[in-house]
Every structure is written in C-alpha cells, then in structure tokens.
Design an enzyme around this catalytic site. Structure first.
Site, mmCIF file in Angstrom:
data_model
loop_
_atom_site.group_PDB
_atom_site.id
_atom_site.type_symbol
_atom_site.label_atom_id
_atom_site.label_comp_id
_atom_site.label_asym_id
_atom_site.label_seq_id
_atom_site.Cartn_x
_atom_site.Cartn_y
_atom_site.Cartn_z
ATOM 1 N N ARG A 92 0.858 -1.199 0.000
ATOM 2 C CA ARG A 92 0.000 0.000 0.000
ATOM 3 C C ARG A 92 0.888 1.241 0.000
ATOM 4 N NH1 ARG A 92 -3.760 -0.060 5.007
ATOM 5 N NH2 ARG A 92 -4.554 -1.863 3.845
ATOM 6 N N HIS A 136 1.509 -2.227 5.615
ATOM 7 C CA HIS A 136 1.367 -2.580 4.198
ATOM 8 C C HIS A 136 2.387 -1.850 3.331
ATOM 9 C CE1 HIS A 136 -2.379 -5.000 3.881
ATOM 10 N NE2 HIS A 136 -2.746 -4.361 4.976
ATOM 11 N N ASP A 143 -3.791 -8.590 2.888
ATOM 12 C CA ASP A 143 -5.168 -8.823 3.341
ATOM 13 C C ASP A 143 -5.797 -9.831 2.389
ATOM 14 O OD1 ASP A 143 -4.845 -6.862 5.299
ATOM 15 O OD2 ASP A 143 -5.700 -5.282 4.042
ATOM 16 N N GLU A 204 -7.890 -8.109 13.121
ATOM 17 C CA GLU A 204 -8.471 -8.307 11.791
ATOM 18 C C GLU A 204 -8.122 -9.697 11.282
ATOM 19 O OE1 GLU A 204 -7.950 -3.590 10.484
ATOM 20 O OE2 GLU A 204 -6.564 -5.108 9.698
ATOM 21 N N HIS A 207 -5.748 -10.011 8.016
ATOM 22 C CA HIS A 207 -4.515 -9.215 7.936
ATOM 23 C C HIS A 207 -3.315 -10.043 8.397
ATOM 24 C CE1 HIS A 207 -2.488 -5.119 8.613
ATOM 25 N NE2 HIS A 207 -1.624 -5.994 9.121
#
Length: 225
Positions: A92, A136, A143, A204, A207
C-alpha cells in the site's frame, strides 16, 4: 519473473522511500500467481473510503520478494485442500495511507458507516483500525481470505463471520460470538499463513504480515501501476 532480493543503498537511506517505480525486489503477484482471485478494493470504490484511493493506478497485488515467495507456498498448500486465495490488498503506497487519514479526519463524511463501521464513531477509527503509517507500505503485509467452489463450480468466499474491512470487534480473529464454522474457517486461513511465516493481526482476521519484516523501518511510496 525473476525476483532480486537486493535493494540499493540509496533506496534504503530513508525510512520513507519516494521511488518512482517498483523496486527490483518487489513482485507483481497477478503475474506470479495468476490462479488467485484479485479483488483489490482500493483500486475501485467498493471500500470504506467510497472512492478509488490515491496510489492505486492498477488492480495489482505487489509484494516484496520474500513475502511473494511465501505466498506462493500458501497458495500451493491451499490448492491441496481445494481452496484458492482471494486477495484484497498487498503493498500500500504511503500516498494511499495519507488518503485514508484525510478521510478519517473528515467527520462529516459518514456515507460508508452502515457497511464498514456501524457500531463505531468515525473519530474512533484512527489508531486501532487506521494507522498514520501502515505496515502494508513495507511490502510484506497482505489482506486476504479463502474461497472454495460451490456446486455450480463458482468460487465463493468461506464464511469468516464478518466482511473484509469491517471495523468492528466482530472482525477480531478470536471473537467469541462467531460460530464454530466461522472460527474453523478463520483458523484454516491462519494455519496456512502461519506455516509460511506470516503472523496474523488479532484485530483483523484477514490481515497477515511476514515475520520478520524484510524492511521493518522502511515505508515505500511508489504507485501501483
């Protein structure tokens, strides 16, 4: 695609790398792992921001070389059990994280609340769910979920008890309210990922980060294209 495992000293000189293109030791998983299903949410509008996120110029999963190789092994092990990987996000850009922060700070925009954070105020999202700097951006976090074919041959997500990016305690991997089937599905993903060196973020279920991180102090900011 050959994956080099060396970055130049110049790229590593700063904790925030403003590279104009993908470094040599990063790989495009849509090329290396074409059999996975790619639902790169931040490239489109089906996400908690409600619009395409800055830095996502293509719907690709980019990972650092060590994480890429580990994920290939995860996919192989999943296939033995009749499962495939469905991938929502990988590397990301730091630019995208900044977009998330601007969205989180605009408390007047709650258009996605019902779907993504129904039980939380938007002012509670930064910290536990949205970070000022994301793991990320180091290139070794992903994910994802698992899918299996139904009776009609269609690949369907396993029931995990909450949707991807649902900002709620229900998304905690060990939430007590999920069913035994949902828990078993989460733990199947956990088992496959941990076997190849990935660790789950307990808040999460989707993740996972490679441990140790190849670049623990570096946050990259090249666009996905």
């Amino acid at each position: 695609m050959k994956i080099s495992l060396i970055l130049t000293a110049a790229l590593l000189a700063s904790p925030l790398v403003n590279a104009q293109s993908m470094p040599d030791d990063f790989a495009d998983m849509t090329v290396l792992l074409p059999g996975a299903i790619y639902d790169i949410r931040y490239h489109g509008s089906n996400n908690f921001v409600g619009e395409p996120v800055e830095g996502y110029l293509a719907a690709k999963c980019i990972l650092q070389g060590k994480a890429a190789k580990a994920l290939l092994k995860v996919a192989e092990a999943a296939a033995v059990e009749g499962l495939k990987l469905k991938i929502f996000d990988c590397y990301r850009p730091a630019t995208a994280v900044a977009h998330f922060m601007r969205w989180a700070q605009d408390l007047s925009d709650t258009t996605t609340k019902a779907e993504y954070y129904p039980n939380l105020g938007k002012d509670k999202l930064v910290g536990e769910y949205i970070a000022e700097r994301s793991g990320h951006s180091r290139g070794a976090t992903i994910d994802l979920t698992l899918v299996k074919q139904d009776g009609q041959g269609q690949w369907q997500e396993l029931d995990m008890g909450s949707a991807f990016d649902m900002f709620d305690t229900l998304s905690n991997t060990d939430h007590p309210a999920i069913s035994e089937t949902q828990r078993a599905n989460r733990y199947k993903l956990k088992e496959l990922m941990e076997a190849q060196g990935f660790a789950n973020y307990a808040m999460e279920w989707w993740h996972y980060s490679l441990v140790p991180q190849p670049y623990p102090d570096t946050y990259f900011d090249f666009p996905i294209e």
